[in-house]
Design a protein around this motif. Structure first.
Motif, PDB file in Angstrom:
ATOM      1  N   GLY A  62      30.563  35.995  40.707  1.00 21.72           N
ATOM      2  CA  GLY A  62      31.648  35.090  40.355  1.00 21.72           C
ATOM      3  C   GLY A  62      31.087  33.731  39.982  1.00 21.72           C
ATOM      4  O   GLY A  62      29.959  33.383  40.349  1.00 21.72           O
ATOM      5  N   ASP A  64      32.149  29.420  39.299  1.00 17.67           N
ATOM      6  CA  ASP A  64      32.982  28.224  39.191  1.00 17.67           C
ATOM      7  C   ASP A  64      32.092  27.082  38.721  1.00 17.67           C
ATOM      8  O   ASP A  64      30.912  27.014  39.091  1.00 17.67           O
ATOM      9  N   ALA A  94      30.861  38.422  44.382  1.00 19.42           N
ATOM     10  CA  ALA A  94      32.264  38.635  44.025  1.00 19.42           C
ATOM     11  C   ALA A  94      32.613  40.117  44.013  1.00 19.42           C
ATOM     12  O   ALA A  94      31.742  40.996  43.990  1.00 19.42           O
ATOM     13  N   VAL A  95      33.897  40.364  44.007  1.00 22.70           N
ATOM     14  CA  VAL A  95      34.427  41.729  43.944  1.00 22.70           C
ATOM     15  C   VAL A  95      34.376  42.203  42.490  1.00 22.70           C
ATOM     16  O   VAL A  95      34.899  41.527  41.597  1.00 22.70           O
ATOM     17  N   THR A  98      37.035  41.701  38.979  1.00 19.85           N
ATOM     18  CA  THR A  98      37.927  40.554  39.095  1.00 19.85           C
ATOM     19  C   THR A  98      37.390  39.390  38.269  1.00 19.85           C
ATOM     20  O   THR A  98      36.204  39.318  37.966  1.00 19.85           O
ATOM     21  N   GLY A  99      38.269  38.469  37.892  1.00 18.61           N
ATOM     22  CA  GLY A  99      37.871  37.323  37.097  1.00 18.61           C
ATOM     23  C   GLY A  99      37.774  37.641  35.617  1.00 18.61           C
ATOM     24  O   GLY A  99      38.027  38.769  35.173  1.00 18.61           O
ATOM     25  N   GLY A 140      36.425  32.615  38.229  1.00 24.33           N
ATOM     26  CA  GLY A 140      37.540  32.838  39.138  1.00 24.33           C
ATOM     27  C   GLY A 140      37.559  34.192  39.806  1.00 24.33           C
ATOM     28  O   GLY A 140      38.605  34.629  40.304  1.00 24.33           O
ATOM     29  N   ALA A 141      36.436  34.888  39.847  1.00 26.00           N
ATOM     30  CA  ALA A 141      36.404  36.215  40.470  1.00 26.00           C
ATOM     31  C   ALA A 141      36.673  36.107  41.971  1.00 26.00           C
ATOM     32  O   ALA A 141      36.365  35.106  42.614  1.00 26.00           O
ATOM     33  N   ARG A 142      37.247  37.153  42.526  1.00 28.12           N
ATOM     34  CA  ARG A 142      37.568  37.156  43.953  1.00 28.12           C
ATOM     35  C   ARG A 142      36.287  37.285  44.761  1.00 28.12           C
ATOM     36  O   ARG A 142      35.472  38.192  44.532  1.00 28.12           O
ATOM     37  N   PRO A 143      36.052  36.391  45.726  1.00 23.87           N
ATOM     38  CA  PRO A 143      34.791  36.425  46.477  1.00 23.87           C
ATOM     39  C   PRO A 143      34.737  37.572  47.466  1.00 23.87           C
ATOM     40  O   PRO A 143      35.763  38.011  47.991  1.00 23.87           O
ATOM     41  N   GLN A 144      33.533  38.033  47.717  1.00 28.19           N
ATOM     42  CA  GLN A 144      33.313  38.956  48.816  1.00 28.19           C
ATOM     43  C   GLN A 144      33.505  38.204  50.138  1.00 28.19           C
ATOM     44  O   GLN A 144      33.234  37.009  50.221  1.00 28.19           O
ATOM     45  N   LEU A 236      35.384  27.417  47.444  1.00 27.45           N
ATOM     46  CA  LEU A 236      34.806  28.550  48.165  1.00 27.45           C
ATOM     47  C   LEU A 236      33.635  28.131  49.056  1.00 27.45           C
ATOM     48  O   LEU A 236      32.791  28.955  49.415  1.00 27.45           O
TER      49      LEU A 236
END
Length: 392
Positions: A62, A64, A94-95, A98-99, A140-144, A236
């Motif tokens: 991910g 930012d 990141a997951v 996503t993003g 903007g990916a969803r974080p692990q 984050l």
């Protein structure tokens, strides 16, 4: 920067070419590959379409971009601009899926490269093609979930932060939060919080070289403060394990990694990728792990860059000194790979292989020193990596 040489660069004592390694104190100006390749080879007929290799770890990367202002000090290069401002790319585990795909850099930063180099349209290298390099990072990916060591990355003199993107995304995929620090007024352009892209104020000025590592060390300490105190600088910041922090740098960024370790004990492990040490640490200043990873022309044991031998003797913690056969100065960044993709000649070591080796050994070093994972890669020569020579 360059995109494999999109900006004029100088090792000026920081090992960009064999010249600086032979005379690290009074080195001639060195140029990036795109500075010289257009004169030596015909411009590529095809449109430049750059792509970095995909990360190799279990996580996605991910991304930012954050902007920070150090109100405690003026900008060291352009004091009239006000307090020191930094653009920092944060790359994190990141997951997958996503993003949205992240650009290599802003259009303003890419425009700065083209303008600074006066690159012809026939090269296929335009602001749009530079900005559009495939990075395998996702905005903007969803974080692990969890907490991860922080690794700060510092680029070469006159190279924007993005030239270490391939390394950053791979580290993130292996469970690190990575901060790529932009060095305002030191390269072809960093887009700041107001949307303006700064020009280079010190490019080509050898009188400023020796001040860069110390100033970058101040930037790094400020960045660590912002990321570990109050979790307000980055949305984050809770992902960061503030007790496990490392730093790696390319060329003058390697000198900055050493300077940051001297100045800030929170930096627990450091990597210098093919940069002379300026200043050279003295015994007792760095008793923490350090990796020296260089090209054979610049940095063999007993080579012309005497700062590596001096630093080796001064380092008091776990340490390794490696060189990579066939590598040149830019094998440790994105630059040789993108240069090859633009149609210009490559060094003896395949650029893709240079990126692969850099990723493997830097990750193995931080795995051992920040995570306590003792893999065999750093124990000695490997048949899978015959190019890597253990100097000490």
């Amino acid at each position: 920067m360059t995109l494999a040489a999109l900006a004029t660069g100088t090792g000026a004592g920081f090992a960009a070419t064999a010249g600086p390694s032979a005379a690290p104190v009074a080195a001639p100006v060195a140029t990036h590959a795109f500075d010289t390749a257009p004169a030596a080879a015909a411009a590529p007929a095809r449109t430049f379409q750059g792509a970095l290799p995909a990360p190799t770890g279990p996580y996605a990367a991910g991304e930012d971009v954050i902007h920070l202002t150090d109100t405690s000090r003026p900008d060291p290069w352009v004091p009239s601009s006000g307090p020191r401002q930094l653009a920092v790319t944060m790359v994190y585990p990141a997951v997958p899926g996503t993003g949205t795909p992240a650009p290599y850099m802003s259009l303003g930063e890419a425009t700065g490269i083209v303008q600074r180099q006066n690159l012809p349209a026939s090269s296929g290298i335009t602001p749009q093609t530079i900005a559009g390099v495939t990075t395998h990072a996702f905005d903007g990916a969803r974080p692990q979930p969890g907490k991860y060591p922080l690794v700060v990355l510092s680029p070469a003199y006159e190279d924007p932060r993005v030239t270490l993107t391939a390394l950053a995304t791979d580290l993130a995929s292996h469970g690190y939060v990575v901060a790529l620090v932009g060095d305002t007024y030191e390269d072809s352009g960093e887009t700041l919080a107001d949307g303006q892209t700064t020009p280079c104020a010190i490019c080509g000025d050898p009188s400023r070289i020796d001040s860069i590592p110390t100033n970058r060390a101040r930037d790094v300490s400020f960045l660590i403060d912002q990321l570990t105190h109050g979790n307000t600088a980055w949305r984050l910041a809770h992902l960061i394990d503030k007790h496990e922090i490392g730093m790696a740098g390319h060329s003058i960024g390697g000198a900055a990694a050493s300077a940051a370790m001297v100045a800030d004990p929170r930096v627990r492990a450091g990597v210098n990728m093919d940069g002379a040490f300026k200043p050279v640490p003295t015994p007792g200043q760095i008793n923490r792990p350090f990796l020296m990873l260089g090209s054979p022309d610049n940095h063999p044991a007993g080579g012309g860059d005497t700062t590596w031998g001096q630093a080796w003797d001064a380092l008091g913690g776990y340490k390794k000194w490696l060189t990579v056969a066939g590598a040149d100065h830019f094998s440790f960044s994105d630059l040789d790979l993108l240069h090859e993709q633009a149609g210009f000649p490559a060094p003896p070591l395949s650029p893709a292989r240079g990126v692969e080796i850099t990723r493997e050994y830097v990750t193995a070093f931080f795995d051992r020193t920040l995570k306590g994972i003792d893999g065999p890669l750093l124990d000695g020569p490997s048949p899978d990596n015959p190019e890597v020579v253990f100097q000490r």
